[in-house]
Write a protein that holds these residues in place. Structure first.
Motif, PDB file in Angstrom:
ATOM      1  N   MET A   1      -2.737  -3.630  -3.447  1.00 50.31           N
ATOM      2  CA  MET A   1      -2.733  -2.154  -3.395  1.00 50.31           C
ATOM      3  C   MET A   1      -2.042  -1.623  -4.641  1.00 50.31           C
ATOM      4  SD  MET A   1      -3.165   0.848  -2.205  1.00 50.31           S
ATOM      5  CE  MET A   1      -4.007   0.681  -0.628  1.00 50.31           C
TER       6      MET A   1
ATOM      7  N   ALA B   1       0.093   1.156  -6.426  1.00 53.00           N
ATOM      8  CA  ALA B   1       1.060   2.176  -6.001  1.00 53.00           C
ATOM      9  C   ALA B   1       0.540   3.578  -6.299  1.00 53.00           C
ATOM     10  CB  ALA B   1       2.403   1.945  -6.691  1.00 53.00           C
TER      11      ALA B   1
ATOM     12  N   LEU C   1      -1.433   4.334  -3.233  1.00 53.24           N
ATOM     13  CA  LEU C   1      -0.811   4.148  -1.917  1.00 53.24           C
ATOM     14  C   LEU C   1      -0.283   5.480  -1.381  1.00 53.24           C
ATOM     15  CD1 LEU C   1       0.279   2.201   0.301  1.00 53.24           C
ATOM     16  CD2 LEU C   1       2.328   1.940  -1.106  1.00 53.24           C
TER      17      LEU C   1
ATOM     18  N   SER D   1       2.183   6.856   0.261  1.00 53.71           N
ATOM     19  CA  SER D   1       3.546   6.713   0.791  1.00 53.71           C
ATOM     20  C   SER D   1       4.452   7.672   0.027  1.00 53.71           C
ATOM     21  CB  SER D   1       4.055   5.280   0.649  1.00 53.71           C
ATOM     22  OG  SER D   1       4.222   4.954  -0.713  1.00 53.71           O
TER      23      SER D   1
ATOM     24  N   LEU E   1       2.076   2.592   5.363  1.00 58.32           N
ATOM     25  CA  LEU E   1       3.114   1.545   5.380  1.00 58.32           C
ATOM     26  C   LEU E   1       3.563   1.248   6.807  1.00 58.32           C
ATOM     27  CD1 LEU E   1       5.402   2.482   2.332  1.00 58.32           C
ATOM     28  CD2 LEU E   1       3.738   0.617   2.475  1.00 58.32           C
TER      29      LEU E   1
ATOM     30  N   TYR F   1       4.369  -4.853   2.793  1.00 55.94           N
ATOM     31  CA  TYR F   1       3.856  -5.740   1.748  1.00 55.94           C
ATOM     32  C   TYR F   1       4.984  -6.706   1.428  1.00 55.94           C
ATOM     33  CZ  TYR F   1      -0.048  -2.545   1.049  1.00 55.94           C
ATOM     34  OH  TYR F   1      -1.162  -1.783   1.239  1.00 55.94           O
TER      35      TYR F   1
ATOM     36  N   VAL G   1       1.931  -4.991  -3.829  1.00 57.96           N
ATOM     37  CA  VAL G   1       1.705  -3.667  -4.425  1.00 57.96           C
ATOM     38  C   VAL G   1       1.952  -3.796  -5.920  1.00 57.96           C
ATOM     39  CG1 VAL G   1       2.610  -1.316  -4.628  1.00 57.96           C
ATOM     40  CG2 VAL G   1       2.312  -2.352  -2.367  1.00 57.96           C
TER      41      VAL G   1
END
Ligand SMILES: [Zn+2]
Length: 572
Positions: free
Chosen positions: A1, A3, A6, A8, A45, A474, A507
């Protein structure tokens, strides 16, 4: 993944309205977002962590022969009325009506539904033992939802139900589930202990709660230093010390004395110049029309769960002024003297009170108390039970050893239900002799979302979450310190590809941010391993590996990293 992709959204500041660290950190790390009171969305997450807990649960359930089902969340009122819990459950149950005004609830649990289900399809002893489980959202309309996922109104549960032909069969299922739970929480990396629990609203005989120890835990647990005894505070029944009848001098008749404005135990004791141990304290509860007066020694506290148990009631409320007046009690001066028990008024007196020889208690009259009360002699027609809360000064109920109190988070519970639901809902089977008998049931729960929160409560530091490897969303993050440097990015990308090919969940922090910000986020989210591709790579082809848990940093040639990481994950 990557960042950069992602979802999050991390926060720099601690959210002001969150009280517990797990709640704060999940908000800050971009794991959850609040939707409404006690309602949360799980961002990617958090969802990954939940999936990992669920995977461990599935494996252990399959290993003991449990089979997965999925029952509806919306449940008809009829089955709850049949079991008698439609009313008992009270305000915690979310209730709704369909367009035809039929009543339903959002399942807080599924005993009624699963019993009704099995009743339809299982009729012979040959079809048991049978254990069914599901992982699903549950609903509880908490008075005060708080602490994030710890006490939310919608939460993820694993619930399982076992059906057997005998108590012995249930004991076997119970033990298998107990052992599976121990393995599940060990695999999740939790520090926990199974403790003796009260069966509460669900009813039944034996029960254990699996408590994850944490300072912020809501549950008070009492445990013994000498033996393995541990119990939920409210489930612990203290031993009553037998007071020797040494001073058997006659105590004169109870005598009414004026105690103006002395409405508390402390005030009464001080006014009469007596130790509080010589006074009797009353706590008054209400359950519907019934008023229950619980009486303990002045220095003790009332265990409301044990009081409720005495009368088969859960969720007792403190009685209000109107309730007191209705049954003739005077607040601050409560007494069983001169009042008779009735359907609407119960007196339950702690065993230790019945041993008092010369006590003070209220007189049911403003500003008045009785002294020289001998409960054994003067309390007519009261119920006697152990209703005081255990203290750290009490001896271990099992071995007499020393006790202490610790805080815990209840992450799982196992119950021996017996035949309570099968009898109420008519779930019977034909035994070997062709006779009809009720199925013997057990039920078993794990708070899945709560387990995630408990794992954080046990594993964090000032920089953020420190995930146990098994639950980490992760396992590794690769941080190239400058994404505009093509050489660094190529090396980082190559590592990422190798990790991914080996099955390491990784990640790649490809965001165009300062290294400091990336490090902060990596610590906050709590990836177990951080691999930094920076200056040392440019100068000598090495990268830096930091272990989140202990902060150890090692440097190694980039070619050695995949093998190192694989090895580390295997060992952790
Ligand atoms: Zn003990």
């Amino acid at each position: 993944m990557l960042a950069s992709q992602l979802y999050s959204p991390t926060l720099r500041e601690m959210p002001a309205d969150a009280e517990m660290m797990s709640h704060k950190l999940m908000l800050r790390a971009g794991m959850i977002r609040k939707v409404g009171n006690g309602l949360y969305t799980y961002l990617p997450l958090a969802r990954r962590v939940i999936r990992k807990i669920e995977a461990i649960i599935h494996e252990e359930m399959v290993a003991i022969g449990a089979q997965e089902v999925m029952m509806p969340i919306v449940q008809p009122a009829e089955i709850w009325q049949a079991s008698g819990r439609w009313d008992v459950y009270g305000k915690e149950m979310f209730r709704l009506q369909d367009r035809h005004q039929r009543e339903y609830c959002l399942g807080p649990t599924h005993e009624e539904l699963v019993t009704t289900l099995v009743h339809m399809d299982v009729s012979s002893y040959k079809q048991m033992p049978l254990t069914l489980y599901q992982i699903q959202n549950k609903y509880r309309d908490e008075v005060r939802p708080r602490f994030g996922l710890m006490r939310s109104r919608e939460f993820i549960m694993k619930d399982a139900y076992s059906f057997d032909v005998s108590q012995e069969g249930l004991d076997v299922q119970y033990q298998a589930m107990y052992d599976a739970y121990s393995r599940i929480f060990s695999r999740c990396g939790l520090s926990f202990r199974p403790v003796e629990a009260d069966s509460g609203a669900i009813g039944g005989s034996g029960s254990h709660e699996f408590m994850a120890f944490a300072e912020a835990g809501e549950a008070a647990v009492v445990r013994c230093h000498t033996c393995t005894y541990a119990a939920n505070l409210e489930a612990a029944v203290p031993q009553t010390q037998q007071v020797p009848n040494a001073d058997d001098g006659e105590v004169g008749p109870a005598e009414k004395v004026a105690t103006p404005n002395a409405k508390t135990i402390e005030a009464v004791a001080s006014f009469l110049q007596l130790p509080v141990e010589q006074t009797i304290k009353a706590v008054v509860f209400a359950a519907g029309e019934t008023v229950i007066v619980a009486m303990v020694r002045g220095d003790a506290d009332v265990n409301d769960v044990q009081v409720g148990k005495q009368y088969g009631l859960v969720d007792l409320e403190m009685a209000d002024q109107a309730a007191l007046e209705r049954v003739g009690l005077v607040a601050g001066y409560i007494s069983p003297l001169g009042l008779a028990q009735s359907d609407n008024l119960k007196f339950v007196v702690d065993e230790s009170v019945m041993q008092m020889r010369d006590a003070v208690c209220g007189a049911n009259e403003e500003g008045m108390h009785y002294r020289h009360v001998v409960p054994q002699r003067d309390f007519q027609n009261v119920d006697v039970a152990v209703i005081r809360l255990i203290t750290e000064q009490d001896a271990c109920p099992h071995c007499g050893g020393t006790l202490d109190f610790v805080r815990g988070i209840e992450v799982g519970q196992v119950f021996k239900l017996g035949t309570k639901y099968s009898e109420a809902l008519g779930a019977t089977y034909l035994n070997e002799n062709g006779k009809s008998a009720p199925m013997v049931m057990g039920c078993y729960g794990i708070g899945v979302s709560r387990t995630m929160a408990a794992a954080i409560e046990q594993n964090f530091d000032e920089n953020g979450i420190v995930w146990p490897c098994a639950l980490a969303p992760y396992q590794a993050v690769i941080v190239p310190v400058n994404v505009k440097d093509d050489e660094l990015m190529r090396a980082a990308q190559s590592l990422y590809d190798q990790f991914t090919a080996c099955g390491v969940e990784t990640v790649l922090d490809d965001r165009n941010e300062r290294a400091g910000i990336k490090f902060k986020d990596a610590d906050l989210i709590g990836y177990p391993l951080r691999i930094t591709v920076g200056k040392t790579f440019v100068n000598g082809g090495t990268v830096e590996i930091k272990v989140r848990r202990d902060g150890t940093v090692s440097e190694m040639p980039i070619a050695d990293v995949p093998a190192f990481v694989m090895q580390w994950i295997r060992e952790n």
